[in-house]
Scaffold this motif. Structure first.
Motif, mmCIF file in Angstrom:
data_model
loop_
_atom_site.group_PDB
_atom_site.id
_atom_site.type_symbol
_atom_site.label_atom_id
_atom_site.label_comp_id
_atom_site.label_asym_id
_atom_site.label_seq_id
_atom_site.Cartn_x
_atom_site.Cartn_y
_atom_site.Cartn_z
ATOM 1 N N SER A 167 0.843 -1.179 0.000
ATOM 2 C CA SER A 167 0.000 0.000 0.000
ATOM 3 C C SER A 167 0.885 1.238 0.000
ATOM 4 O O SER A 167 1.973 1.238 0.583
ATOM 5 C CB SER A 167 -0.911 0.018 1.231
ATOM 6 N N ASN A 207 0.704 5.855 -0.441
ATOM 7 C CA ASN A 207 -0.089 7.078 -0.528
ATOM 8 C C ASN A 207 0.345 7.897 -1.733
ATOM 9 O O ASN A 207 1.542 8.028 -2.018
ATOM 10 C CB ASN A 207 0.066 7.914 0.743
ATOM 11 N N THR A 247 -4.960 6.387 -1.940
ATOM 12 C CA THR A 247 -4.000 5.324 -1.671
ATOM 13 C C THR A 247 -3.932 4.359 -2.853
ATOM 14 O O THR A 247 -4.872 4.220 -3.631
ATOM 15 C CB THR A 247 -4.383 4.545 -0.398
ATOM 16 N N THR A 276 -9.412 2.263 -2.242
ATOM 17 C CA THR A 276 -8.033 2.301 -2.714
ATOM 18 C C THR A 276 -7.997 2.074 -4.215
ATOM 19 O O THR A 276 -8.876 1.399 -4.782
ATOM 20 C CB THR A 276 -7.176 1.245 -1.990
#
Length: 270
Positions: A166, A168, A173, A255
């Motif tokens: 993951s 940012n 995200t 996301t």
């Protein structure tokens, strides 16, 4: 220029061949060397005429000689062109659209996302899965297995396990996965933890927006096996709702999922 941390070579090769399926095998460079010759000479017999008897042989005359010519030399240098993973990835890198905002992308866009810091989100599952795939159970006798090769069975069930990353970005995200292997997962002697150090550039295909909980449920094979092993409760038995782990944040968070082709470190060479 760039240095490769990770590449899915099969994906990269197929896309690169769609862009241009001609692979150069040899390069010939010819050098032409051209030379020009100029010359001029003169003969004057005035002084010779002052010598007795020679004036009868060499009459008085003045003669000028001039000439011009050229010479060409051709030199051919042959170079062997080496095809590497970087040369296969290079046309994809150049064709990929640089993402300014994730929300501006359409599903199927070939994109590159610069300056992303990454974190592994399923570290516990990775440790457990790697321990099982490494054959640790072969050293532990398990009763009542009926002669079943537990290690072989787990290898089949967990062969599709992946690292879940993951990161940012400017407007949301990013989530993506890398297939898990026991060894040789990264390029150039890097390992997975190197992806968590500093910023990297992602190259991949944009797949759309999903919930983090849904993505994790589809990818995390060990968690799915754990859920299958839980005993089913009678429908009439009331159970307390499962508490959410505050450390994991909002499980319904959205996301942007990326089908990653490569992860690179961009280089600046002067």
């Amino acid at each position: 220029m760039f240095n490769i941390y990770y590449i899915n070579y099969e994906k990269a090769f197929e896309i690169s061949m769609l862009i241009d399926n001609k692979i150069q095998e040899k390069s010939d460079v010819e050098k032409n060397i051209v030379g020009k010759l100029n010359g001029k000479a003169s003969l004057n017999t005035d002084n010779i005429g002052n010598v007795p008897f020679l004036n009868k042989i060499f009459p008085k005359a003045g003669v000028d000689f001039s000439g011009e010519g050229s010479r060409t030399k051709k030199v051919a240098d042959s170079f062997k062109v080496v095809s590497t993973k970087s040369t296969i990835l290079d046309p994809i890198y150049r064709k990929a659209i640089e993402a300014k905002k994730l929300s501006d992308n359409k599903i199927g866009n070939l994109i590159k996302i610069r300056n992303v810091s990454l974190d592994i989100t399923n570290e516990k599952e990775i440790l457990a899965t790697k321990s099982l795939l490494s054959g640790v159970l072969k050293q532990i006798p398990i009763d009542e297995t009926g002669g079943i090769d537990i290690t072989g069975l787990l290898e089949v069930l967990l062969k599709d396990s992946s690292y879940i990353f993951s990161g940012n970005f400017k407007d949301g995200t990013i989530t993506f996965k890398i297939p898990m292997k026991v060894e040789n997962e990264m390029e150039s002697q890097y390992n997975v933890t190197d992806l968590e150090i500093g910023q990297v550039t992602l190259i991949g295909v944009y797949r759309g927006i999903y919930s983090k909980k849904g993505i994790d449920g589809k990818i995390n094979r060990l968690q799915n096996l754990s859920n299958l092993s839980k005993p089913k409760l009678d429908d009439n038995i009331e159970t307390e709702p499962e508490k959410k782990d505050d450390d994991n944040g909002n499980e319904d968070e959205k996301t942007h999922f990326i089908d990653v082709i490569a992860i690179i470190q961009e280089l600046t060479i002067k």
